[in-house]
Design an enzyme around this catalytic site. Structure first.
Site, PDB file in Angstrom:
ATOM      1  NE  ARG A  85      30.813  15.994  25.133  1.00  0.00           N
ATOM      2  CZ  ARG A  85      31.092  16.844  26.129  1.00  0.00           C
ATOM      3  NH1 ARG A  85      31.384  18.102  25.894  1.00  0.00           N
ATOM      4  NH2 ARG A  85      31.082  16.424  27.385  1.00  0.00           N
ATOM      5  CD  GLU A  92      37.047  16.561  24.216  1.00  0.00           C
ATOM      6  OE1 GLU A  92      36.711  16.774  25.387  1.00  0.00           O
ATOM      7  OE2 GLU A  92      36.439  15.782  23.462  1.00  0.00           O
TER       8      GLU A  92
END
Ligand code: MTE
Ligand code: MOS
Length: 772
Positions: A320, A723
């Site tokens: 990621r 997030e």
């Protein structure tokens, strides 16, 4: 079905968190509040005091003889498989057998009548081992030839070599980005109650009940159907309870079965901080080619991470990081590589953003470098490199950016925060202020939503309507303060067109919804909201069918409206209608399911569409630094964040504010520090400084982009929020950087490492003042 304004608390409306009052009055039940059954025991971990060694034996005689001690668990007591690795790599024992891999590694557990007795006894073990050399950080690991802890990733598009040869400018640099402790208010805790035969029930604080269930089954050597895991709520998780709870669940369950008594384990804060994983720190080497206008032509980025002794989630976390190393910018030619290094430290894990923030900050460092090199306002360099325009919409992983709204979002924030004028004023202020210097920065974020492990993007729900018309809601997601349960209840209330108070929110349990995914990747509402809606629709279809037959009307004449059901010309209260359906033997319960469409990902090729959509945001922060001490404060922050059509603006704003502050903490005061022996010395709030209320921006303007709507068919066209706003904290870091850059007339990129503690700011000030 049309929205109906007369129902309380349905979707797209402000609604307080269902447990808000219980949270602030102390009446919310956490795992530690559950009354213990008679005879309950307590466990505590005994840990290593070396970073790397061959384990020869542990003398536990004094531990066993200590007052109150019932027994000790070591690797030999694991009845099933001694492994709790979440990825099935078999690299994470409950307790090690022959190898110590980090300072603070759990080696055994003491089981005693009281927690205090267990904790004192745990200190009495004598560990016999041969110390081996250790590597603590990713560079030391690379130098020592340590292996990757998991398979690295490469993303590549275009051809960087010719671009580096021909581009007018090229800059290479290195950036160190620190990790972060989760500092959830409620630490790790698990409490196991043995049942008959092979059964056990575990009450704990995990974001991933299904994984805890499967791990407990695995270590006990029993099938998953013998294990129940329950989670009512967590006092914060932030990613730290995605996989790290496995250890505590395993220890409590093994002990509970061994002694046939309930067993609770709750480490103290110091042990929680040393024995469980954190955000990965990274060392990022970047190489960028660009033209005179500051447009990027090529990027080569290498991302080395401190993964710790085992893989845990380091594969997807470092992946990621690469997926976000472009942030909002188009790289015409690009190569990105991850280097997930095995180190002799605690195994690092998920933390809000899941590696994404470490990628985004690299992109922002590249922008800064270009801005200082070309003498431009960094915002102009950002805009010049945004995705968009002919042939400029392909990411390094070959997903097309289709939903970009950053031009509008950033322009709006630029205006509402009065960025241009304030920047000019700040430059003027700095010219006349010898000690205090100011900085301002406006940074964007683009964050991909979906688990990159495609199979994770599924969810289930179970909805019951009881014959009094009350509704019981259950789904696979977990509540950690983010408000997931409130949002899902709003969705159900709106679909049934009943007041939200009619809906009972219940604990997450592996008994009701099986094989769930972690509540993570910000997708809790996207997934579980859709699954719950699916369940409601099934029940409604049966109810409509029932009404059509009973009252002899067309299906379109059956309408759910404001706590009533309209059937032709008749209006029936919801509970009366439900009672009638029950008497007619209509099934009033349904299991719902959802899986995210469109996504696919080929990791070997580094190509696909890992993300269903992107969430966007932008932040503008102004800081003042004291060049004599390095101390600073945030004067003002303006946030504009995209949550699509907000399901609950009050909760979403709370998430945006909290995430920003947590992101700011990561990049400013929160410093993890290991000594040469590999011992974490910042293992309590005394030495590890999270932001205080007094550290918040003096002026804090938080807005949602209320015009935004998800172009994909997500739940009510909303977007994930958990997030993405974490990365808005980067604006503070970049503003600090500008303040420092003022010492050298904004001609040198200060190359601050993160966290930019006052100490680091002071060192950077002195470095720039001395001309280097
Ligand atoms: N908010 C609170 N109050 N507490 C938390 O622990 N975790 C964050 C975020 N917001 C967290 C939080 C993280 S890491 C994630 S992935 C998401 O919430 C998970 O919840 P969601 O998917 O329902 O947004
Ligand atoms: Mo969040 S780091 O995906 O739990």
């Amino acid at each position: 079905m049309k929205d109906n304004v007369s129902v309380q608390g349905t979707a797209h409306s402000d609604r307080i968190h269902d447990s808000a009052i219980k949270h602030v009055t102390g009446r919310a039940d956490y795992t530690d509040d559950i009354a213990l059954p008679a005879g309950a025991l307590h466990a505590y971990l005994g840990v290593s005091d070396v970073a790397h060694a061959t384990l020869k034996g542990i003398d536990l005689a004094a531990v066993r003889a200590a007052p109150g001690v019932v027994g000790v668990l070591t690797a030999e007591d694991v009845p099933g498989v001694n492994d709790i690795s979440p990825t099935g790599l078999n690299d994470e024992p409950v307790f090690p057998t022959d190898n110590i891999q980090f300072h603070g590694q759990p080696l055994f557990a003491v089981i005693a009548e009281t927690r205090d007795a267990a904790r004192r006894a745990a200190e009495l073990a004598k560990v016999d081992c041969d110390v081996l050399p250790h590597a603590l950080d990713p560079i030391a690991a690379q130098d020592a030839g340590c292996p990757y802890v998991t398979k690295p990733l490469k993303l590549e598009r275009g051809d960087i070599a010719p671009a580096f040869k021909t581009a007018p400018h090229r800059i290479k640099g290195r950036m160190n980005v620190g990790g972060q402790d989760h500092m959830y208010l409620e630490g790790h805790i698990a409490f196991a109650i043995p049942g008959e035969d092979d059964e056990v029930v575990v009450q704990c604080s995990t974001q991933h009940p299904s994984e805890a269930q499967h791990m407990v089954a695995h270590v006990l050597g029993v099938p998953s159907n013998a294990v129940v895991v329950n989670v009512r709520r967590m006092g914060g998780g932030f990613g730290g309870k995605e996989s790290q709870m496995n250890l505590f669940c395993a220890v409590a369950a093994i002990a509970a079965k061994k002694w046939n008594r309930a067993v609770k384990i709750r480490p103290d804060r110091d042990q929680d901080m040393t024995a469980t994983g954190k955000r990965h720190d990274f060392v990022i080497d970047y190489d960028v080619a660009f033209d005179d206008a500051g447009r990027i032509e090529a990027v080569d980025g290498s991302f080395a991470a401190r993964c710790g002794f085992s893989a845990d989630l380091s594969g997807p976390v470092t992946d990621r990081a690469l997926f976000h190393a472009d942030n909002a910018y188009f790289y015409p030619n690009v190569r990105l590589t991850s280097h997930p290094m095995k180190t002799n430290t605690v195994s690092n894990t998920a933390f809000r953003g899941f590696g994404g923030p470490q990628g985004v900050i690299a992109a922002e460092r590249i922008i800064e470098e270009i801005a200082y090199a070309t003498g431009q306002d960094p915002l102009d360099v950002r805009k010049a490199n945004f995705y968009g325009g002919e042939g400029r919409d392909l990411t390094p992983y070959h997903q097309t950016v289709e939903d970009n709204i950053l031009d509008r979002l950033v322009s709006e924030l630029e205006d509402s925060a009065d960025y241009r004028k304030r920047r000019q004023d700040i430059i003027a202020f700095n010219a006349n202020s010898p000690v205090l210097k100011k900085g301002i920065a406006l940074t964007p974020v683009k964050f991909g939503i979906s688990f990159t492990a495609t199979w994770y993007n599924q969810a289930g729900a179970l909805v019951h309507v009881y014959n009094d018309g009350s509704i019981h809601l259950n789904h696979g997601g977990t509540e950690m303060g983010q408000g997931l349960n409130t949002k899902v209840a709003q969705i159900v209330a709106e679909a049934f067109q009943v007041d939200i108070d009619r809906i009972k929110i219940t604990k997450t349990t592996t008994e009701k919804v099986p094989n769930t995914s972690a509540t993570a990747a910000s997708s809790g509402t996207d997934l579980n909201g859709m699954a719950a809606l699916d369940a409601v629709k099934q029940i409604q279809a049966r109810l409509v069918d029932f009404a059509v037959k009973k009252w002899e009307v067309a299906p379109e004449e059956v309408l759910f409206r404001a706590n009533e059901v309209h059937v032709g010309a008749e209006t029936i209260p919801f509970d009366t209608f439900i009672k009638q359906a029950y008497l007619a033997r209509i099934q009033l319960s349904a299991a719902g399911f959802y899986k995210t469409p469109k996504i696919h990902w080929d990791r070997d090729k580094g190509q696909g569409r890992p993300f269903y959509y992107y969430s966007y945001g932008a932040a503008c922060s102004e800081v003042t630094i004291d060049t004599l001490t390095g101390e600073y404060r945030v004067e003002r922050t303006d946030l504009l964040h995209d949550v699509g059509r907000s399901l609950n603006p009050a909760l979403d704003k709370g998430q945006v504010e909290g995430a920003f502050v947590q992101g700011m903490g990561w990049l400013t005061t929160e410093e993890l520090w290991w000594d040469d022996a590999g011992r974490l010395r910042t293992h309590a709030p005394s030495t590890y400084k999270i932001p205080l209320a007094s550290d918040r921006p003096r002026v804090f303007n938080v807005n949602l982009a209320d015009w935004s709507e998800n172009r994909e068919l997500t739940i009510k066209r909303s977007k994930a929020v958990g997030e993405p706003p974490f990365m808005l904290g980067i604006s503070v870091f970049e503003a600090l950087s500008m303040a420092v850059a003022s010492l050298a007339d904004y001609k040198t990129c200060p190359r601050l490492d993160a966290p930019a503690t006052p100490e680091r700011v002071l060192m950077a000030v002195n470095r720039l003042r001395d001309g280097g």
